[in-house]
Design a protein around this motif. Structure first.
Motif, mmCIF file in Angstrom:
data_model
loop_
_atom_site.group_PDB
_atom_site.id
_atom_site.type_symbol
_atom_site.label_atom_id
_atom_site.label_comp_id
_atom_site.label_asym_id
_atom_site.label_seq_id
_atom_site.Cartn_x
_atom_site.Cartn_y
_atom_site.Cartn_z
ATOM 1 N N MET A 1 0.841 -1.194 0.000
ATOM 2 C CA MET A 1 0.000 0.000 0.000
ATOM 3 C C MET A 1 0.877 1.245 0.000
ATOM 4 N N LYS A 2 0.495 2.219 -0.801
ATOM 5 C CA LYS A 2 1.245 3.469 -0.846
ATOM 6 C C LYS A 2 0.805 4.373 0.296
ATOM 7 N N PHE A 3 1.718 5.240 0.749
ATOM 8 C CA PHE A 3 1.316 6.215 1.741
ATOM 9 C C PHE A 3 2.055 7.503 1.512
ATOM 10 N N ARG A 4 1.532 8.581 2.040
ATOM 11 C CA ARG A 4 2.151 9.901 1.950
ATOM 12 C C ARG A 4 2.489 10.377 3.361
ATOM 13 N N ARG A 5 3.609 11.053 3.503
ATOM 14 C CA ARG A 5 3.989 11.642 4.778
ATOM 15 C C ARG A 5 3.526 13.088 4.769
ATOM 16 N N SER A 6 2.633 13.408 5.678
ATOM 17 C CA SER A 6 2.045 14.734 5.672
ATOM 18 C C SER A 6 1.451 15.036 7.030
ATOM 19 N N ARG A 7 1.379 16.320 7.370
ATOM 20 C CA ARG A 7 0.761 16.710 8.634
ATOM 21 C C ARG A 7 -0.748 16.842 8.500
ATOM 22 N N SER A 8 -1.250 17.063 7.308
ATOM 23 C CA SER A 8 -2.695 17.239 7.138
ATOM 24 C C SER A 8 -3.113 16.707 5.787
ATOM 25 N N GLY A 59 1.754 0.214 17.036
ATOM 26 C CA GLY A 59 0.718 0.281 18.052
ATOM 27 C C GLY A 59 -0.691 0.195 17.501
ATOM 28 N N MET A 60 -0.792 0.055 16.182
ATOM 29 C CA MET A 60 -2.112 0.007 15.556
ATOM 30 C C MET A 60 -1.986 -0.677 14.198
ATOM 31 N N LEU A 61 -2.973 -1.496 13.868
ATOM 32 C CA LEU A 61 -3.049 -2.130 12.563
ATOM 33 C C LEU A 61 -4.294 -1.620 11.853
ATOM 34 N N VAL A 62 -4.138 -1.250 10.582
ATOM 35 C CA VAL A 62 -5.292 -0.827 9.793
ATOM 36 C C VAL A 62 -5.363 -1.702 8.548
ATOM 37 N N VAL A 63 -6.544 -1.760 7.976
ATOM 38 C CA VAL A 63 -6.743 -2.577 6.779
ATOM 39 C C VAL A 63 -7.087 -1.661 5.613
ATOM 40 N N GLY A 67 -10.488 2.495 -2.734
ATOM 41 C CA GLY A 67 -10.935 3.881 -2.738
ATOM 42 C C GLY A 67 -10.415 4.722 -1.602
ATOM 43 N N LEU A 68 -9.646 4.131 -0.676
ATOM 44 C CA LEU A 68 -9.089 4.883 0.443
ATOM 45 C C LEU A 68 -7.575 4.925 0.342
ATOM 46 N N ASP A 69 -7.005 6.116 0.439
ATOM 47 C CA ASP A 69 -5.556 6.284 0.472
ATOM 48 C C ASP A 69 -5.090 6.430 1.910
ATOM 49 N N LEU A 70 -3.970 5.806 2.226
ATOM 50 C CA LEU A 70 -3.416 5.863 3.572
ATOM 51 C C LEU A 70 -2.341 6.939 3.626
ATOM 52 N N HIS A 71 -2.468 7.849 4.577
ATOM 53 C CA HIS A 71 -1.514 8.945 4.750
ATOM 54 C C HIS A 71 -1.004 8.944 6.187
ATOM 55 N N LEU A 72 0.290 8.903 6.367
ATOM 56 C CA LEU A 72 0.848 8.968 7.714
ATOM 57 C C LEU A 72 0.851 10.401 8.216
ATOM 58 N N GLN A 73 0.519 10.563 9.490
ATOM 59 C CA GLN A 73 0.619 11.850 10.160
ATOM 60 C C GLN A 73 1.940 11.862 10.922
ATOM 61 N N ARG A 189 -13.903 0.012 11.841
ATOM 62 C CA ARG A 189 -14.216 -1.287 12.429
ATOM 63 C C ARG A 189 -13.089 -2.299 12.219
ATOM 64 N N ASP A 190 -12.261 -2.089 11.205
ATOM 65 C CA ASP A 190 -11.165 -3.011 10.905
ATOM 66 C C ASP A 190 -9.936 -2.800 11.788
ATOM 67 N N VAL A 191 -9.852 -1.660 12.480
ATOM 68 C CA VAL A 191 -8.650 -1.301 13.223
ATOM 69 C C VAL A 191 -8.397 -2.274 14.369
ATOM 70 N N VAL A 192 -7.121 -2.615 14.551
ATOM 71 C CA VAL A 192 -6.689 -3.411 15.699
ATOM 72 C C VAL A 192 -5.675 -2.575 16.478
ATOM 73 N N VAL A 193 -5.932 -2.341 17.749
ATOM 74 C CA VAL A 193 -5.005 -1.594 18.591
ATOM 75 C C VAL A 193 -4.090 -2.583 19.304
ATOM 76 N N VAL A 194 -2.779 -2.340 19.214
ATOM 77 C CA VAL A 194 -1.770 -3.194 19.849
ATOM 78 C C VAL A 194 -1.199 -2.420 21.034
ATOM 79 N N ARG A 195 -1.784 -2.610 22.205
ATOM 80 C CA ARG A 195 -1.378 -1.856 23.390
ATOM 81 C C ARG A 195 0.002 -2.273 23.880
#
Length: 220
Positions: A1-8, A59-63, A67-73, A189-195
């Motif tokens: 999956m592609k991602f962009r590094r961005s603050r907003s 600390g978190m897994l996303v699926v 149609g959804l792009d993943l962007h890192l904050q 709903r797909d998110v998994v939190v890894v505490r």
């Protein structure tokens, strides 16, 4: 999956009036537990199960969803990943996990802090009841790309899990018209939190990282 590094990476603000959010105290289909369909704790899912669309942020897994792009904050001062945004054509979802006490919660205090900051900026923050409990319905006055004044709506949820709290913020259409069938709401709903077992003060963010083998894309 592609991602962009961005603050907003939020959708463009809109200058239309907000609609009332759907109020519910139960999960989908009338379930008493709002997390019965996710988001999940790591102990509630089989992480060994193969899922090529799952993105490991530590600390978190996303699926990933079509149609959804993943962007890192990313915090520019520390270069640390602090959250992730899943952005679609007219809606977006920002996710940030936090540590919480074993017996207690942090969302009430965080919600008050956020509301005070929004008010300081001249916006409005209204508490409403949603399927995960009390939400914040926020409206901030902004300048649109056309130069006209508009409103940036958002809807903030604080979802409690075992020793963690997931802050989920909807932008765009999903902030105005909650829809359980929308891709960004399904992504929540797909998110998994890894505490994890490390000691983290309640209210502090859970550590996130750049996904292994991720492909970097320069912002357009």
């Amino acid at each position: 999956m592609k991602f962009r590094r961005s603050r907003s990476e939020e959708p463009e603000p809109v200058d239309e009036p907000e609609e009332e959010s759907r109020a519910a105290t139960e999960g989908p289909d009338g379930d008493a537990d709002p997390r019965v369909h996710g988001p999940w704790d790591e102990a509630e899912v089989d992480l060994d199960e193969e899922n090529p669309n799952r993105v490991d942020l530590g600390g978190m897994l996303v699926v990933g969803r079509p149609g959804l792009d993943l962007h890192l904050q990313v915090d520019e001062s520390t270069s640390q990943v602090v959250g992730v945004t899943l952005a679609g054509a007219d809606s977006a979802l920002e996710l940030r996990p936090f540590a919480a006490p074993r017996n207690g919660e942090v969302w009430s205090a965080l919600r008050r802090t956020m509301a005070a900051e929004v008010t300081r900026q001249g916006g409005t923050a209204t508490e409403i009841e949603g399927e995960f409990g009390t939400e914040l319905k926020i409206a901030l006055a902004v300048q649109l790309p056309t130069g006209q004044s508009g409103t940036q709506p958002s809807r903030v949820l604080g979802i409690a899990g075992p020793r963690w709290m997931l802050r989920a913020t909807f932008f765009g259409k999903a902030a105005l018209e909650p829809n359980p069938a929308d891709e960004v709401e399904l992504a929540l709903r797909d998110v998994v939190v890894v505490r994890g077992g490390e000691a983290i003060p309640p209210g502090d963010p859970l550590p996130l990282r750049v996904p292994p083998n991720a492909q970097r894309v320069d912002p357009s």
